[in-house]
Design a protein around this motif. Structure first.
Motif, short mmCIF file in Angstrom:
data_model
loop_
_atom_site.label_atom_id
_atom_site.label_comp_id
_atom_site.label_asym_id
_atom_site.label_seq_id
_atom_site.Cartn_x
_atom_site.Cartn_y
_atom_site.Cartn_z
N LEU A 31 0.75 -1.25 0.11
CA LEU A 31 0.04 -0.02 -0.09
C LEU A 31 0.71 1.35 -0.12
O LEU A 31 0.29 2.45 -0.58
CB LEU A 31 -1.04 -0.14 1.19
N GLU A 32 2.09 1.25 0.88
CA GLU A 32 2.79 2.27 0.71
C GLU A 32 3.45 2.49 -0.55
O GLU A 32 3.54 3.74 -1.22
CB GLU A 32 4.09 2.24 1.97
N GLU A 33 4.01 1.33 -1.39
CA GLU A 33 4.50 1.65 -2.67
C GLU A 33 3.33 2.22 -3.66
O GLU A 33 3.69 3.13 -4.41
CB GLU A 33 4.88 0.23 -3.08
N ARG A 34 2.09 1.63 -3.54
CA ARG A 34 1.09 2.35 -4.42
C ARG A 34 0.89 3.78 -3.99
O ARG A 34 0.76 4.62 -4.76
CB ARG A 34 -0.19 1.48 -4.09
N ALA A 35 0.84 4.21 -2.81
CA ALA A 35 0.57 5.52 -2.36
C ALA A 35 1.85 6.32 -3.07
O ALA A 35 1.63 7.56 -3.49
CB ALA A 35 0.82 5.75 -0.91
N ASN A 36 2.97 5.83 -2.98
CA ASN A 36 4.23 6.70 -3.58
C ASN A 36 4.30 6.88 -5.11
O ASN A 36 4.95 7.49 -5.35
CB ASN A 36 5.47 6.17 -2.94
N GLU A 37 3.46 6.03 -5.74
CA GLU A 37 3.47 6.05 -7.24
C GLU A 37 2.55 7.42 -7.65
O GLU A 37 3.01 7.94 -8.81
CB GLU A 37 2.51 4.81 -7.80
N ALA A 38 1.81 7.79 -6.68
CA ALA A 38 1.08 9.18 -7.12
C ALA A 38 1.94 10.41 -6.85
O ALA A 38 2.87 10.43 -5.92
CB ALA A 38 -0.07 9.13 -6.33
N SER A 39 1.80 11.58 -7.31
CA SER A 39 2.54 12.72 -7.43
C SER A 39 2.20 13.08 -6.09
O SER A 39 3.38 13.68 -5.36
CB SER A 39 1.96 13.98 -8.42
N LEU A 40 1.13 12.96 -5.22
CA LEU A 40 0.81 13.57 -4.14
C LEU A 40 1.32 12.74 -2.98
O LEU A 40 1.37 13.05 -1.82
CB LEU A 40 -0.77 13.70 -4.00
N GLY A 41 1.64 11.57 -3.44
CA GLY A 41 2.68 10.63 -2.47
C GLY A 41 1.56 9.92 -1.36
O GLY A 41 2.01 9.63 -0.38
N ARG A 42 0.30 9.93 -1.53
CA ARG A 42 -0.68 9.11 -0.79
C ARG A 42 -1.69 8.56 -1.63
O ARG A 42 -2.06 9.06 -2.72
CB ARG A 42 -1.35 10.49 0.34
N LEU A 43 -2.73 7.69 -0.83
CA LEU A 43 -3.79 7.25 -1.38
C LEU A 43 -5.03 8.11 -1.24
O LEU A 43 -4.95 9.29 -0.30
CB LEU A 43 -4.14 5.97 -0.55
N GLY A 44 -5.71 8.27 -2.32
CA GLY A 44 -6.96 9.12 -2.28
C GLY A 44 -8.04 8.40 -1.41
O GLY A 44 -7.95 7.45 -0.82
N ARG A 45 -9.07 9.68 -1.17
CA ARG A 45 -10.40 8.93 -0.02
C ARG A 45 -11.41 9.17 -1.44
O ARG A 45 -11.64 9.93 -2.07
CB ARG A 45 -10.27 10.17 1.05
N PRO A 46 -12.17 8.08 -0.99
CA PRO A 46 -13.51 8.03 -1.92
C PRO A 46 -14.28 9.22 -1.97
O PRO A 46 -14.89 9.52 -3.07
CB PRO A 46 -14.52 6.99 -0.99
#
Length: 263
Positions: free
Chosen positions: A214-229
């Motif tokens: 999950l941390e790796e997935r979050a770091n793939e985004a420019s914002l460095g986090r997962l999104g909220r629904p």
């Protein structure tokens, strides 16, 4: 900003949890009357009750299999019979089976096409006549970032979602002069059971902890986090509103910068 959704009627698919649940909540908060649908009756009734309690909105819960054309026809008919109109379709369904392109089976393809391609066509076919009668409406399709960028083990998602984009572009041309706007929304790594399940499958395959994946997935985004629904639901509410009156035929990403393409 007043989105002018008070009294409008929306159908939201896959609304018992995840992105569909967030979209239903967001529309209810803006005063929309809702029909919510998903496969599991107990989860759907709980979600509907929570939306009623927190927003005071009218919510009709209809459980059923959205891969069935009969379910979809009944869903639209009961909505119009209950509320007298239909203004908004939020077309959201369960994702297609996981699978790599070289090994997906005939059965997996069949499920993917029913669930992640034909579902969208059927919802529009049933809903559009009612929108035309009242002079307009909004159709918002929840797709995935696989439209733009392949994701490991999600080959069927990319194939079917891209088909929806092409179909909906044609549809937007056909119904624009009827006042019906058609748009697609593509979530990236937004926290939901579906997304976490995909990441869990990857973690198991690589032999790493879910938290690390999950941390790796979050770091793939420019914002460095997962999104909220709710971050996706906010865009859906805007596209459903009168404020989006000159936006149609487009596909918009809500991905925190996950997709790196220029276009």
């Amino acid at each position: 900003m007043d989105l002018e959704l008070q009294g409008k009627v929306a159908i939201v698919g896959g609304a018992s949890k995840g992105l569909g649940r967030a979209c239903a909540q967001g529309l209810a908060e803006e005063g929309t009357r809702l029909t919510v649908c998903s496969r599991t009756a107990s989860e759907l009734e709980q979600a509907a009750a929570e939306i009623r309690d927190t927003t005071g909105a009218e919510v009709l819960a209809i459980s059923g299999d959205l891969e069935s054309s009969e379910t979809i026809a009944d869903l639209v008919a009961r909505t119009v019979n209950t509320y007298g109109q239909l203004d908004i379709l939020v077309n959201n369904s369960g994702g297609p089976p996981l699978g790599r392109a070289e090994t997906v089976t005939e059965e997996q393809w069949d499920v993917a096409v029913q669930r992640s391609l034909l579902f969208f066509s059927r919802m529009c076919r049933e809903g559009i006549p009612h929108m035309k009668k009242q002079g307009g409406g909004r159709i918002i399709n929840i797709l995935a970032s696989t439209v733009y960028q392949p994701i490991d083990n999600l080959s069927l998602s990319g194939a079917t979602r891209a088909g929806v984009v092409a179909f909906m572009k044609s549809l937007s041309e056909e119904v624009g002069r009827d006042g019906i706007l058609v748009n697609n929304v593509c979530p990236g790594s937004i926290t939901s059971d579906r997304m976490v399940g995909n990441v869990r499958s990857r973690a198991e395959r690589l032999g790493i902890p879910l938290e690390q994946a999950l941390e790796e997935r979050a770091n793939e985004a420019s914002l460095g986090r997962l999104g909220r629904p709710e971050e996706l639901a906010n865009l859906v509410a805007f596209l459903a509103s009168e404020k989006s009156s000159y936006i149609t035929g487009v596909t918009i990403r809500v991905d925190g910068g996950l997709v790196r393409s220029v276009l």
